[in-house]
Design an enzyme around this catalytic site. Structure first.
Site, PDB file in Angstrom:
ATOM      1  CE  LYS A 129      -3.916  -2.312   2.253  1.00 24.08           C
ATOM      2  NZ  LYS A 129      -4.962  -2.182   3.307  1.00 24.08           N
TER       3      LYS A 129
ATOM      4  CE1 TYR B  16      -9.345  -2.792   0.264  1.00 25.62           C
ATOM      5  CE2 TYR B  16      -8.565  -1.014  -1.131  1.00 25.62           C
ATOM      6  CZ  TYR B  16      -8.306  -2.058  -0.268  1.00 25.62           C
ATOM      7  OH  TYR B  16      -7.017  -2.387   0.065  1.00 25.62           O
TER       8      TYR B  16
ATOM      9  CG  PHE C 164     -13.204   1.674   7.023  1.00 22.02           C
ATOM     10  CD1 PHE C 164     -12.746   1.135   5.832  1.00 22.02           C
ATOM     11  CD2 PHE C 164     -13.882   0.845   7.911  1.00 22.02           C
ATOM     12  CE1 PHE C 164     -12.949  -0.203   5.532  1.00 22.02           C
ATOM     13  CE2 PHE C 164     -14.092  -0.503   7.614  1.00 22.02           C
ATOM     14  CZ  PHE C 164     -13.625  -1.019   6.408  1.00 22.02           C
TER      15      PHE C 164
ATOM     16  NE  ARG D  52      -6.302 -11.890   5.533  1.00 24.75           N
ATOM     17  CZ  ARG D  52      -7.036 -10.770   5.471  1.00 24.75           C
ATOM     18  NH1 ARG D  52      -7.228 -10.145   4.311  1.00 24.75           N
ATOM     19  NH2 ARG D  52      -7.562 -10.263   6.548  1.00 24.75           N
TER      20      ARG D  52
ATOM     21  CB  THR E  64      -7.343  -5.524   9.831  1.00 24.11           C
ATOM     22  OG1 THR E  64      -7.880  -6.663   9.163  1.00 24.11           O
ATOM     23  CG2 THR E  64      -7.635  -4.278   9.034  1.00 24.11           C
TER      24      THR E  64
ATOM     25  NE  ARG F 295      -2.498  -5.691   7.016  1.00 23.87           N
ATOM     26  CZ  ARG F 295      -3.676  -6.191   6.653  1.00 23.87           C
ATOM     27  NH1 ARG F 295      -4.265  -7.126   7.381  1.00 23.87           N
ATOM     28  NH2 ARG F 295      -4.272  -5.765   5.555  1.00 23.87           N
TER      29      ARG F 295
ATOM     30  CG  ASN G 221      -3.724  -2.225   6.795  1.00 24.43           C
ATOM     31  OD1 ASN G 221      -3.572  -1.877   5.627  1.00 24.43           O
ATOM     32  ND2 ASN G 221      -4.773  -2.906   7.206  1.00 24.43           N
TER      33      ASN G 221
ATOM     34  CG  HIS H  94      -5.241  -6.347  -0.411  1.00 25.67           C
ATOM     35  ND1 HIS H  94      -6.476  -6.215   0.178  1.00 25.67           N
ATOM     36  CD2 HIS H  94      -5.358  -7.338  -1.342  1.00 25.67           C
ATOM     37  CE1 HIS H  94      -7.319  -7.078  -0.393  1.00 25.67           C
ATOM     38  NE2 HIS H  94      -6.664  -7.763  -1.321  1.00 25.67           N
TER      39      HIS H  94
ATOM     40  CD  GLU I 295      -8.831  -9.041  -3.657  1.00 27.11           C
ATOM     41  OE1 GLU I 295      -9.735  -8.773  -2.834  1.00 27.11           O
ATOM     42  OE2 GLU I 295      -7.701  -9.473  -3.308  1.00 27.11           O
TER      43      GLU I 295
HETATM   44  N1  UDP Z   1      -9.728  -0.362   7.220  1.00 26.92           N
HETATM   45  C1  UDP Z   1      -9.774   0.835   7.926  1.00 26.92           C
HETATM   46  N2  UDP Z   1     -10.444   0.870   9.116  1.00 26.92           N
HETATM   47  C2  UDP Z   1     -11.087  -0.220   9.638  1.00 26.92           C
HETATM   48  C3  UDP Z   1     -11.040  -1.424   8.913  1.00 26.92           C
HETATM   49  C4  UDP Z   1     -10.345  -1.457   7.707  1.00 26.92           C
HETATM   50  O1  UDP Z   1      -9.220   1.833   7.474  1.00 26.92           O
HETATM   51  O2  UDP Z   1     -11.681  -0.119  10.715  1.00 26.92           O
HETATM   52  C5  UDP Z   1      -8.992  -0.400   5.935  1.00 26.92           C
HETATM   53  C6  UDP Z   1      -7.636  -1.075   6.067  1.00 26.92           C
HETATM   54  O3  UDP Z   1      -6.724  -0.446   5.168  1.00 26.92           O
HETATM   55  C7  UDP Z   1      -7.950  -2.495   5.639  1.00 26.92           C
HETATM   56  C8  UDP Z   1      -8.956  -2.249   4.517  1.00 26.92           C
HETATM   57  O4  UDP Z   1      -9.744  -1.150   4.984  1.00 26.92           O
HETATM   58  O5  UDP Z   1      -6.807  -3.194   5.216  1.00 26.92           O
HETATM   59  C9  UDP Z   1      -9.859  -3.415   4.188  1.00 26.92           C
HETATM   60  O6  UDP Z   1     -10.485  -3.849   5.387  1.00 26.92           O
HETATM   61  P1  UDP Z   1     -10.610  -5.403   5.718  1.00 26.92           P
HETATM   62  O7  UDP Z   1     -11.550  -5.535   6.862  1.00 26.92           O
HETATM   63  O8  UDP Z   1     -10.911  -6.161   4.467  1.00 26.92           O
HETATM   64  O9  UDP Z   1      -9.147  -5.765   6.262  1.00 26.92           O
HETATM   65  P2  UDP Z   1      -7.984  -6.663   5.629  1.00 26.92           P
HETATM   66  O10 UDP Z   1      -8.644  -7.770   4.848  1.00 26.92           O
HETATM   67  O11 UDP Z   1      -7.161  -5.740   4.768  1.00 26.92           O
HETATM   68  O12 UDP Z   1      -7.213  -7.179   6.804  1.00 26.92           O
HETATM   69 MG    MG Z   2     -10.097  -7.699   3.389  1.00 28.75          MG
END
Ligand code: UDP
Ligand code: MG
Length: 139
Positions: free
Chosen positions: A11, A51, A59, A87, A93, A104, A114, A117, A128
């Protein structure tokens, strides 16, 4: 797309901080092969589409703004059990909750910025990957 592939983006915060090299080193040292990779930048419509599943979340607007704020590295990675193992490698996250040694934990600064992705399912890895790469780039 086979079940041994996943999709990642480094990112904008990772590129901004000069962490492309260290993060790719961690990924390849963990047994992932880079199948396809590019330095690119998302447009606002790109980020909104990528997204879309989060479009009703509070958010969402900040996420789209952040993901379009600078270049990203998009890549397809290959390894046995790629989706789940990646993952695990990236961690939670929220980096404050991410396990020691995860990407992370090591490189991210906040739940929004973070570092990386990682696809959450084989189906999404396929969708994707196709969002960013043509069929002939996924050799
Ligand atoms: N995100 C955020 N605030 C939150 C949750 C998610 O800004 O409370 C952002 C963060 O960059 C995250 C992305 O949205 O990676 C996608 O969210 P997801 O829940 O899919 O998390 P991930 O799969 O990336 O762990
Ligand atoms: Mg996700």
């Amino acid at each position: 797309m086979t079940n041994n592939r996943t999709f990642t983006m480094l990112k904008p915060d990772s590129i901004e901080k000069g962490n492309i090299g260290p993060i790719l080193e961690k990924i390849t040292a963990s047994g992932f092969r880079i199948v396809a990779m590019k330095l690119t930048q998302l447009t606002i419509p790109d980020a909104q589409a990528f997204y879309a599943v989060h479009k009703d979340r509070p958010f969402f607007e900040d996420l789209v703004h952040y993901m379009t704020s600078g270049p990203i590295v998009a890549a397809i990675l290959e390894k046995d059990n790629a989706v789940e193992d990646f993952r695990t490698l990236i961690g939670a996250t929220n980096p404050a909750e991410a396990a020691e040694g995860t990407i992370r934990k090591m490189f991210a600064e906040s739940i929004s910025q973070n570092a990386v992705h990682g696809s959450d399912s084989e189906e999404n890895a396929s969708i994707e990957s196709a969002f960013h790469f043509s069929a002939r780039e996924m050799f």
